[in-house]
Write an enzyme that holds these catalytic residues in place. Structure first.
Site, short mmCIF file in Angstrom:
data_model
loop_
_atom_site.label_atom_id
_atom_site.label_comp_id
_atom_site.label_asym_id
_atom_site.label_seq_id
_atom_site.Cartn_x
_atom_site.Cartn_y
_atom_site.Cartn_z
N LYS A 189 5.89 -4.76 -2.48
CA LYS A 189 4.94 -4.65 -3.59
C LYS A 189 5.67 -4.81 -4.93
O LYS A 189 6.79 -4.32 -5.10
CB LYS A 189 4.25 -3.29 -3.56
CG LYS A 189 3.35 -3.07 -2.35
CD LYS A 189 2.09 -3.90 -2.43
CE LYS A 189 1.14 -3.53 -1.31
NZ LYS A 189 -0.15 -4.26 -1.40
N GLU A 270 -8.12 -10.95 -0.41
CA GLU A 270 -8.63 -9.62 -0.10
C GLU A 270 -9.71 -9.18 -1.08
O GLU A 270 -10.50 -8.29 -0.77
CB GLU A 270 -7.51 -8.59 -0.09
CG GLU A 270 -6.91 -8.26 -1.44
CD GLU A 270 -5.88 -7.14 -1.36
OE1 GLU A 270 -6.26 -5.97 -1.48
OE2 GLU A 270 -4.70 -7.45 -1.15
N HIS A 320 -6.01 -10.50 5.38
CA HIS A 320 -5.73 -9.19 4.80
C HIS A 320 -6.33 -8.14 5.72
O HIS A 320 -7.45 -8.29 6.21
CB HIS A 320 -6.35 -9.08 3.40
CG HIS A 320 -6.26 -7.71 2.82
ND1 HIS A 320 -7.29 -6.80 2.90
CD2 HIS A 320 -5.26 -7.08 2.17
CE1 HIS A 320 -6.94 -5.68 2.30
NE2 HIS A 320 -5.71 -5.81 1.86
#
Length: 396
Positions: A189, A270, A320
């Site tokens: 991330k 997503e 996702h």
């Protein structure tokens, strides 16, 4: 509050497709689980202590139960209320085999005008997944086999080691441990307030996993176009496979400009909720990795349409996993594509289900039980059901 909308929403018998009387829907029940995480985790948009699983169970006259699920940070009650107040009255007494017809009827209810995306559409996904679960059970097949998939295990990439709240040292240890456990693809991330911190993190991630492991990164929409452009050389330097949700999810132009400038594939999906939204991104050549999520678009029915369209254009389809892979393990590899299927692995809710996902050396084994692997374990419901969310609808 529950509204009596049966007279408005229920079709007359003449409007319904004929079907097996034993497959007629007799009740619709909703609830939600809050499954606690082992540790608190953060990305650029949220801090998570639990993952919430909204659930719908659709019962038919033959005694079968089809289960549809979603996955959210918050707002589970919004999804269940759409089903309770609007979809359930339109489902009772109708044939569960008419999946496409039901999808269209629910989509064009008055709720269409307030929710062609978000909770209304995600609630439609839950119903659609439940109907496909019933169809697979009735056929006596796991859903992937009903859809024509191969029995081969599906490679996964692991998202559960690269969280933004981890220090650089913790990040390196977590990613290294995933590689030691068999994963050859991992994600980190990004999305710090200072992009230079992100640059340091992705460089540390590459050092931690070595040169032969595939590395992806995800900004969760937190960068603007200029920041994303600054990061492109760094991502190319570390051999990043894809760059996920770099900017606001609705900004097609920024995605297109980044993809045109980037040697790294842009990934998104997503936060896209319909075939039409994906079609617009694909027409603009704004991404190369299509992350369509069965819990965000309108279920299996719309997911298949998006996946087939994207794969026909030579793009990678990598879902996702808002469902934590429970449904996607059935969907991957069920359409023609030049690239091998790949799944996102996040293990948070495995204990919530009767049929837990099985991953060995980074590969997901195909489920063998009939259905979509969505049935909720009784013990999980007893432990984690959220009070005050959900209802049961049955004929009066």
């Amino acid at each position: 509050m529950t509204h009596d909308v049966r007279g408005l929403l229920s079709p007359s018998p003449a409007e319904l497709a004929p079907g097996d009387d034993s497959a007629v829907i007799t009740s619709v029940e909703t609830y939600a689980l809050a499954v606690p995480l082992i540790r608190t985790l953060s990305d650029a948009t949220a801090q998570l202590k639990a993952w919430t699983v909204p659930v719908v169970e659709i019962r038919t006259a033959d005694g079968r139960v089809g289960t549809g699920i979603s996955g959210v940070h918050c707002g589970a009650e919004l999804l269940t209320q759409v089903i309770d107040d609007y979809y359930a009255p339109a489902l009772l007494g109708t044939p569960s085999e008419d999946i496409l017809g039901t999808w269209k009827r629910l989509y064009w209810l008055p709720t269409h005008w307030i929710g062609r995306s978000g909770p209304v559409h995600m609630a439609l996904s839950m119903v659609d997944i439940a109907l496909w679960d019933l169809a697979a059970q009735r056929a006596g097949l796991p859903l992937w086999r009903l859809l024509g998939g191969t029995p081969d295990p599906i490679e996964t990439y692991n998202t559960d080691g690269g969280w933004l709240n981890l220090s650089v040292d913790e990040l390196a240890r977590d990613l290294g441990s995933l590689v030691d456990r068999g994963w050859r693809r991992v994600k980190v991330k990004v999305g710090k307030a200072d992009w230079r911190e992100d640059a340091a993190r992705v460089r540390a991630a590459r050092r931690a996993v070595g040169p032969d492991i595939t590395l992806m990164c995800d900004a969760n929409q937190r960068w603007d176009f200029s920041t994303a452009m600054r990061m492109l050389p760094v991502l190319a330097e570390v051999g990043m496979d894809w760059f996920e949700e770099p900017v606001h999810a609705d900004d097609i132009t920024a995605h297109r400009r980044l993809q045109a400038a980037s040697p790294v594939d842009i990934a998104a999906g997503e936060s896209l909720y319909s075939y039409h939204a994906f079609a617009n991104f694909l027409a603009a050549e704004a991404l190369r990795v299509v992350q369509v999520d069965v819990t965000r678009v309108g279920g299996v029915t719309e997911w298949m349409q998006v996946a087939q369209h994207a794969a026909a254009g030579g793009l990678r389809v990598v879902p996702h996993a808002g469902d934590m892979m429970q449904v996607h393990q059935h969907l991957a590899g069920t359409f023609l594509s030049e690239t091998a299927p790949l799944l996102e692995f996040i293990p948070w809710t495995r204990d919530a289900f009767v049929d837990r996902t099985v991953v060995v050396d980074g590969y997901a084994e195909r489920p063998q039980a009939p259905g979509a692997s969505t049935a909720i374990a009784a013990a999980a419901r007893e432990r984690w059901q959220i009070k005050g969310i959900g209802a049961t609808a049955a004929p009066r």
